[in-house]
Design an enzyme around this catalytic site. Sequence first.
Site, mmCIF file in Angstrom:
data_model
loop_
_atom_site.group_PDB
_atom_site.id
_atom_site.type_symbol
_atom_site.label_atom_id
_atom_site.label_comp_id
_atom_site.label_asym_id
_atom_site.label_seq_id
_atom_site.Cartn_x
_atom_site.Cartn_y
_atom_site.Cartn_z
ATOM 1 N N ASP A 45 5.231 -4.423 -3.588
ATOM 2 C CA ASP A 45 4.226 -3.473 -3.109
ATOM 3 C C ASP A 45 4.628 -3.034 -1.691
ATOM 4 O OD1 ASP A 45 1.736 -2.385 -1.946
ATOM 5 O OD2 ASP A 45 0.797 -3.172 -3.752
ATOM 6 N N ILE A 46 4.675 -1.722 -1.448
ATOM 7 C CA ILE A 46 5.126 -1.263 -0.114
ATOM 8 C C ILE A 46 4.069 -1.433 0.979
ATOM 9 C CG2 ILE A 46 6.992 0.368 -0.651
ATOM 10 C CD1 ILE A 46 4.920 2.620 -0.286
ATOM 11 N N GLN A 106 -8.942 1.473 -7.525
ATOM 12 C CA GLN A 106 -7.594 1.773 -8.021
ATOM 13 C C GLN A 106 -7.076 3.045 -7.357
ATOM 14 O OE1 GLN A 106 -7.310 2.446 -12.283
ATOM 15 N NE2 GLN A 106 -5.074 2.514 -12.249
ATOM 16 N N HIS A 110 -1.461 -1.554 -13.547
ATOM 17 C CA HIS A 110 -0.577 -2.544 -12.918
ATOM 18 C C HIS A 110 -1.369 -3.781 -12.539
ATOM 19 C CE1 HIS A 110 -2.180 0.267 -9.955
ATOM 20 N NE2 HIS A 110 -2.301 -0.772 -9.147
ATOM 21 N N PHE A 111 -0.688 -4.896 -12.560
ATOM 22 C CA PHE A 111 -1.253 -6.140 -12.048
ATOM 23 C C PHE A 111 -0.668 -6.403 -10.669
ATOM 24 C CE2 PHE A 111 -2.405 -6.862 -16.420
ATOM 25 C CZ PHE A 111 -3.523 -7.678 -16.357
ATOM 26 N N HIS A 112 -1.534 -6.891 -9.774
ATOM 27 C CA HIS A 112 -1.092 -7.350 -8.465
ATOM 28 C C HIS A 112 -0.866 -8.858 -8.541
ATOM 29 C CE1 HIS A 112 -2.487 -3.708 -6.149
ATOM 30 N NE2 HIS A 112 -3.265 -3.596 -7.200
HETATM 31 P P1 5GP Z 1 -4.178 -0.003 -6.830
HETATM 32 O O1 5GP Z 1 -5.000 0.472 -5.655
HETATM 33 O O2 5GP Z 1 -3.924 1.161 -7.755
HETATM 34 O O3 5GP Z 1 -4.731 -1.208 -7.538
HETATM 35 O O4 5GP Z 1 -2.800 -0.497 -6.268
HETATM 36 C C1 5GP Z 1 -1.738 0.353 -6.004
HETATM 37 C C2 5GP Z 1 -0.774 -0.407 -5.135
HETATM 38 O O5 5GP Z 1 0.420 0.335 -5.072
HETATM 39 C C3 5GP Z 1 -1.259 -0.633 -3.712
HETATM 40 O O6 5GP Z 1 -1.273 -2.018 -3.414
HETATM 41 C C4 5GP Z 1 -0.256 0.137 -2.859
HETATM 42 O O7 5GP Z 1 0.060 -0.532 -1.664
HETATM 43 C C5 5GP Z 1 0.935 0.258 -3.772
HETATM 44 N N1 5GP Z 1 1.740 1.449 -3.601
HETATM 45 C C6 5GP Z 1 1.294 2.712 -3.367
HETATM 46 N N2 5GP Z 1 2.324 3.572 -3.331
HETATM 47 C C7 5GP Z 1 3.443 2.841 -3.545
HETATM 48 C C8 5GP Z 1 4.832 3.179 -3.632
HETATM 49 O O8 5GP Z 1 5.248 4.325 -3.487
HETATM 50 N N3 5GP Z 1 5.684 2.153 -3.862
HETATM 51 C C9 5GP Z 1 5.271 0.858 -4.018
HETATM 52 N N4 5GP Z 1 6.207 -0.054 -4.240
HETATM 53 N N5 5GP Z 1 3.972 0.506 -3.947
HETATM 54 C C10 5GP Z 1 3.073 1.489 -3.725
#
Ligand code: 5GP
Length: 137
Positions: free
Chosen positions: A33-34, A96, A102-104
Site C-alpha cells: 500500500d503506498i 472504500q 481488496h483485502f488490507h
Molecule cells: P480502500 O480505501 O479502498 O479500502 O483502500 C485503498 C487503499 O489503496 C488505501 O489504503 C490506499 O492507501 C491505497 N492506494 C491508493 N492508491 C494507490 C496506488 O496507486 N498504489 C498503491 N499501491 N496503493 C494505493
Amino acid sequence: MSYDSDNIFAKILREEIPCIKVYEDDSTLAFMDIMPQANGHTLVIPKEPAVDLLELTDAAAADLILKVKKVARAVKQGLQAEAITIFQLNGAAAGQTVPHIHFHVLPGSIVEAKRHASISADAEVLASYAEKIKSAL
Ligand code: 5GP
C-alpha cells in the site's frame, strides 16, 4: 455500482502504473500500500474485476481468502509481527476509496494504525518491507 475499468487497481493489474509487488499468481496480486497505515501494510486483490466482496463471484472469493491467508502469514513471519489485522471495506460509505475489491493486511493493531489512505511512504522503504515479506513466502 458498475465496475470502472479505469480504477487505479485495474491499471496496476494491466501494468499501466507500477506497484511494489510481493506475490502474484493466475488469480491474485499482492502489493505494498503506498499510503501504509503501518510498516508492511499490504493489499491483496483478485484479478477478477469486482467493485467489492459482495460483487465478487463465490469461486473468486473462496480463492482470494486463501491467498489473503498466505500473504498474511508471510507478512507476520517476514516482519516478525506479533499480530496481524485484516480488513476489507465495501462501498464509499464504508470508507472504500478504490473500487476494486481488496483485502488490507496490516501488521499489528488497527487501533494504533495511522489514518486510512493519507500519508504516502517512500518507495525504497516500501520495497525493503516487500523484500522481507517475499522472503517469507
Ligand atoms: P480502500 O480505501 O479502498 O479500502 O483502500 C485503498 C487503499 O489503496 C488505501 O489504503 C490506499 O492507501 C491505497 N492506494 C491508493 N492508491 C494507490 C496506488 O496507486 N498504489 C498503491 N499501491 N496503493 C494505493
